[in-house]
Write an enzyme that holds these catalytic residues in place. Sequence first.
Site, PDB file in Angstrom:
ATOM      1  N   ILE A  90       0.852  -1.194   0.000  1.00  0.00           N
ATOM      2  CA  ILE A  90       0.000   0.000   0.000  1.00  0.00           C
ATOM      3  C   ILE A  90       0.889   1.246   0.000  1.00  0.00           C
ATOM      4  O   ILE A  90       1.661   1.444   0.937  1.00  0.00           O
ATOM      5  CB  ILE A  90      -0.921   0.031   1.235  1.00  0.00           C
TER       6      ILE A  90
ATOM      7  N   LYS B 288       5.457   1.157  12.538  1.00  0.00           N
ATOM      8  CA  LYS B 288       4.830   1.694  11.324  1.00  0.00           C
ATOM      9  C   LYS B 288       4.058   2.971  11.630  1.00  0.00           C
ATOM     10  O   LYS B 288       4.091   3.936  10.850  1.00  0.00           O
ATOM     11  CB  LYS B 288       3.898   0.645  10.715  1.00  0.00           C
TER      12      LYS B 288
END
Length: 376
Positions: free
Chosen positions: A108, A177
Amino acid sequence: MRCSGKKSGTGCRVRKICVKRQIKRSLPDEMFCYEPDEILEDAGINTIVELIDNADDAYFIVKKALQKGKNVVSANKKMLAENLTEMMTLAKENNVSLLYEASACGSIPVIRNLEEYYDNDLLLSVTGILNGSSNYILSKVFDNNESYADALKKAQELGFAESNPSFDVDGFDSLFKLIILTMHSFGVVVSPDEVLNYGISNISEFDINYAREKGYKIKLVGQVERLRDKKIALFVLPRFVTRDKYIYSVEDEFNGVVIKGVAYDKQFMFGKGAGGHPTGAAVLSDITALGHHYRYEYKKANYFGGFKYFKEGTIEVYLRYSNPDVLKNFEFKSVSEEYHGPKYHYKIGFMRLDKLIAIKDKLRSLDIFLAATGKA
C-alpha cells in the site's frame, strides 16, 4: 546499486549484493560480498537497498551510506522509527534521498500518498490495520471459529508469524509503522517508548465471545488523530470493530488504512501488507522513484508544523480480568458498564493514555485483555 537517473525504467543496475552466509546461489558468485563495507566504501555505488531484519545492523549500514553520500532505500521499520530524526537529518545534510515505502503497509503506497496527495493541513486522522500477521490470526478466529492458539500456529507454519511472534501480536510492528506514518501525517517524530502499544497475545475465548455477541470483530489497530490546539494522539490497541467500518472486512494478511480529512471525509487504502512480493513491489517503486530524483520533502513538518504529541487525553476501553486485585494497576475516570462472572469480569470506561503508557511494559504480564471500544 548504481542509479543513473534515466527518465524511463529504474535507471539502476545491481553492482553487488551483500549477504551473511556464503552458500551456492542462482546468481554468479562475483555478484556477492559478505562485508557491508565492501559496498559502502565503493565509490561506484551510489544507492544502497537495505533489506535485513536486524535493526542494529541496519542502523550502521544506513547511517554510513547516508554519510557517504549514497541514496538509501530501506524496509526496516524498527530502525527507522527509533532513529527517524537522525536519518532525516543525515539525508538532508548529504543531499541524498532516503526512501522507505516498504517499511509501512507493504504494497500500500501510504507514505507516498501522505507526502504528495495529502500534502496540506486538512488531515484529521490515519487509522488502520498495519500488521498482516496479527490480522491473519484474528481473521481465522472470527471467520473460521479457530482458537487463538491454533490460528497462531497456522500463521507460523505459513511464515506469517515468527517462532517468537511477539513483534507482531504484541503490537510492536504496528507501533513502528505508526511512528513513521505519524511523521508523514503531522510532521511529528514521536519516540516509540512514549506510545501505548498493546496486542492480542492475551486474548481469551471470553473476549472473543463477548465481541461476537455484540456483533463486533476484534482487530489490532494503530491510530494517529488530530485533536484541538494542534495536538495529536496515537496508540496501538485491539479494537472492537462494527460492520459499518471499512476495516471490518479487511481479512487474512491484508492491511487497510483509513485516511480522514476535513474536505474529503474518509478514504480507504487496502492491500497486502506482508510477504515477499508486496514488500518487493514497494522497494522497486522506491528504486524507480530514485531514477526520477524523488525524495521526501516532509511537507507537514516544513510547512504545517507545530503539532505536539498529547498523552493526557482519555480513551474508552474494555478491560477483562479474573482477579480483582489487578484493578489496582488501573485508574478509570468513569465506568459505563461492568460485568462480574464466575471466572471473568470486565469493565468498560475511560482511562487516561499517559497512565496506560506508564505501565505498558507491565500490561502483557497481567492476566487481562485490553481493547479500545472504538466509540471514543
